[in-house]
Structure formats: C-alpha cells, structure tokens
Design a protein around this motif. Sequence first.
Motif, PDB file in Angstrom:
ATOM      1  N   LYS A  48      35.422  38.516  39.776  1.00  0.00           N
ATOM      2  CA  LYS A  48      36.977  38.904  39.984  1.00  0.00           C
ATOM      3  C   LYS A  48      37.080  39.838  40.738  1.00  0.00           C
ATOM      4  CE  LYS A  48      39.822  38.819  37.056  1.00  0.00           C
ATOM      5  NZ  LYS A  48      40.697  37.939  35.763  1.00  0.00           N
ATOM      6  N   SER A 135      40.965  35.228  32.917  1.00  0.00           N
ATOM      7  CA  SER A 135      41.584  34.594  33.361  1.00  0.00           C
ATOM      8  C   SER A 135      40.927  34.403  34.614  1.00  0.00           C
ATOM      9  CB  SER A 135      43.060  34.665  33.999  1.00  0.00           C
ATOM     10  OG  SER A 135      43.146  36.139  34.145  1.00  0.00           O
ATOM     11  N   ASN A 137      41.150  33.994  37.731  1.00  0.00           N
ATOM     12  CA  ASN A 137      42.514  35.154  39.124  1.00  0.00           C
ATOM     13  C   ASN A 137      41.336  35.937  39.780  1.00  0.00           C
ATOM     14  OD1 ASN A 137      43.585  35.419  36.446  1.00  0.00           O
ATOM     15  ND2 ASN A 137      44.129  37.175  37.949  1.00  0.00           N
ATOM     16  N   SER A 143      47.151  34.347  37.342  1.00  0.00           N
ATOM     17  CA  SER A 143      46.739  33.561  36.709  1.00  0.00           C
ATOM     18  C   SER A 143      46.932  31.835  36.970  1.00  0.00           C
ATOM     19  CB  SER A 143      47.411  33.769  34.750  1.00  0.00           C
ATOM     20  OG  SER A 143      46.674  35.077  34.707  1.00  0.00           O
ATOM     21  N   HIS A 222      50.814  43.643  37.392  1.00  0.00           N
ATOM     22  CA  HIS A 222      49.975  42.542  37.144  1.00  0.00           C
ATOM     23  C   HIS A 222      50.675  40.893  36.706  1.00  0.00           C
ATOM     24  CE1 HIS A 222      45.837  43.364  34.220  1.00  0.00           C
ATOM     25  NE2 HIS A 222      45.998  41.202  34.654  1.00  0.00           N
TER      26      HIS A 222
END
Length: 314
Positions: A48, A135, A137, A143, A222
């Motif tokens: 990630k 999540s 992503n 997400s 975010h």
Amino acid sequence: MAVIGKDILKASSLLEQGKLVAIPTETVYGLAANALDTTAVAGIFRAKNRPTFDPLIIHTYSIEKAKEYVTEFPTELEKLAKAYWPGPLTLLLPKKNVIPDLVTSGLFDVAIRIPNHPLTLELLQQLKFPLAAPSANPFGYVSPTKPEHVNKQLGNEVDYILDGGACEVGIESTIVGMENGKVCVYRLGGLTIDQIENVIGKIELKINSSDNPTSPGQLHSHYAPMKKLVIGNVEELLKQYENAGVLSFGDKSYEVYTYELSRTADLTEAAANLFAGLRALDESKVEIIITEYLPAIGLGIAINDRLTRAAAEK
Ligand code: TXA
Ligand code: MG
C-alpha cells in the motif's frame, strides 16, 4: 494483474503461506494478511506504500474469538459488539501480546471488527488466525468498493482477489473506543452516531482534522481522488469552472458529465456509490470534480466527512 475469483480454499491457502489476498467486506475491500505473522503484515504496508505509524484493523468472526486477542472488553463496547457485529463497527480494545506491535503501530489498543460479508466470514472461520486488513487502495487514495478497483491499483501487489461483488455499505467502518471511561467515536463510518447512541446513550466525538493525527484515519487529506474536488453550490461552481464534472445527489440534471450518487436522495444508496463515483469522475475527461454537501443526518455525516477530506489540499 491478479486473479479475481470466489475460491475460498485458494484464498485461505495463500493466506496460510503469508501471502496477500484482497477480501470483500460490506464496507470496502480489504488488503488482508495473517495478522499474527509480522512478515505477512509488513507485506501489507509495502504493497500500500503505507507508513508504519498508521495501524491496521484486524478481522475475526465472533465475539469469543475477538476476546482471545484482547485483555479487556468494556461492557459498553461489548453492548455495541452484540448489537452491530457483524457490521461496519470497529472497536479499539487493549491488545494481548499475540498481536504484533506492527499491527497496532506500537499502540496499546488493537482495532477489531467482524465484517458482514458471507464469503469473508466463511474464510475467517476456516483460518486459524485473524486477518489484518486496511482498505485495499494505495495509501491516501479512494477506497475500493469493487474487485476491479483493487485490481486496477494493487493488481500487481496482491496474490488473489476474492470476489464478493460490490460493497453494500460503501464507506469504511465507524471506529469506537474508550477514553477516561467514556465511549468515543474516532472515525465516522457506515454505522451512524444515532445507531450507536440508541444502544449506549450519548457518546463523544473525537474526529480531529489535523495533519498530525493520533489516529491516521483522521488525516486531513485522505480518501482523495487525483483531480481537484470542489464542494459548494453546484450551479454556482459550474459557472466558475470549465471542464468540470458533477457528483450529484437527488433529482437534478446538469449539462456536464454527471455521476449520480442517488437520484432519489437516498443516503444509503449515496454511501454505496460514493467511492465508485469519485473514481468514475477521476477516470473521465473532466478536469475538476464538483459536488455539494449532503444532508448532515445519518450516513450523510460520514459521507460529508469523506468529501471534506477528499477535497483537502494534498
Ligand atoms: O471498513 C473498514 O474499516 C475497512 C475494512 C477493510 O474493514 N478497513 C479500513 O482500514 O478502513 P484502514 O486501514 O483503511 O483504516 C483503518 C483506520 C486507520 O486510519 C487507523 O489509523 C485506524 O483505523 N486504527 C487502526 N488501528 C488503530 C488503533 N489501534 N488505534 C487507533 N486507530 C486505529
Ligand atoms: Mg483506508
């Protein structure tokens, strides 16, 4: 690209080998690994590109199992667990030593939830360990709510994507913990404040928006698309910006490219479509994404929180 399929045995055998598997939940897709295996967990952070100060949620299938990973389960939080697990609720509870420090970024509490998705519940029941899963992503991005979203962004990083279809809730779980004997909500999400207060009465909100948060789910910027997102009066903003597209709510029509969150102004439907909508606009030809705040009731509060963070300067 990763293989997408519904083979739970394949998923469990990869996870037993310390590999990464994307799993469906009712909120968003998770990037899962054996939570008790530090090397496997390190793989999540690497895939990630996530800073190790941002702790992970662990997923299990029963309250009894959850108790094996914590030293204490305060009555108030257990009431919530009984009412809303499996569901979009994450509880912060004091961790036992079996949970690696890497999972909690060195914090004393571990974040735990029981996701409400039949495939993933079956998978969790077959495994001898809980799954750490943020999540699925790249860090800071929107997400994923469909298997294809995961494949596009992390297809080269995961070993398998368990296909559970589109996520029904569409926004992340609500994070709840205790501070000085009081129940606090740290991240708004798929379980509403009303639902929580119906079970345990008035609670406190600790939703910071700072660039140096204690819980990085609260990072100011975010859940962000690549393109600029502007929130306000859509008609007015359309006059100001050229090449804009709209993320719309309710029965409205615009002359520009529009992704409809919910034509009937249904907040549950809007939440389920939110991240797919941001992605669709990101991938379209528009240069600017325009939207408005939704009614600040029920899920609308969590949706507005996501919109604010997505619009924040990076
Ligand atoms: O719905 C969800 O919660 C999804 C699905 C996959 O379960 N997961 C998810 O994970 O949203 P993630 O990593 O994207 O967000 C988890 C948030 C992080 O921002 C992290 O800071 C916070 O939970 N968190 C995790 N462990 C924590 C802890 N021990 N103390 C405080 N915050 C914690
Ligand atoms: Mg996340």
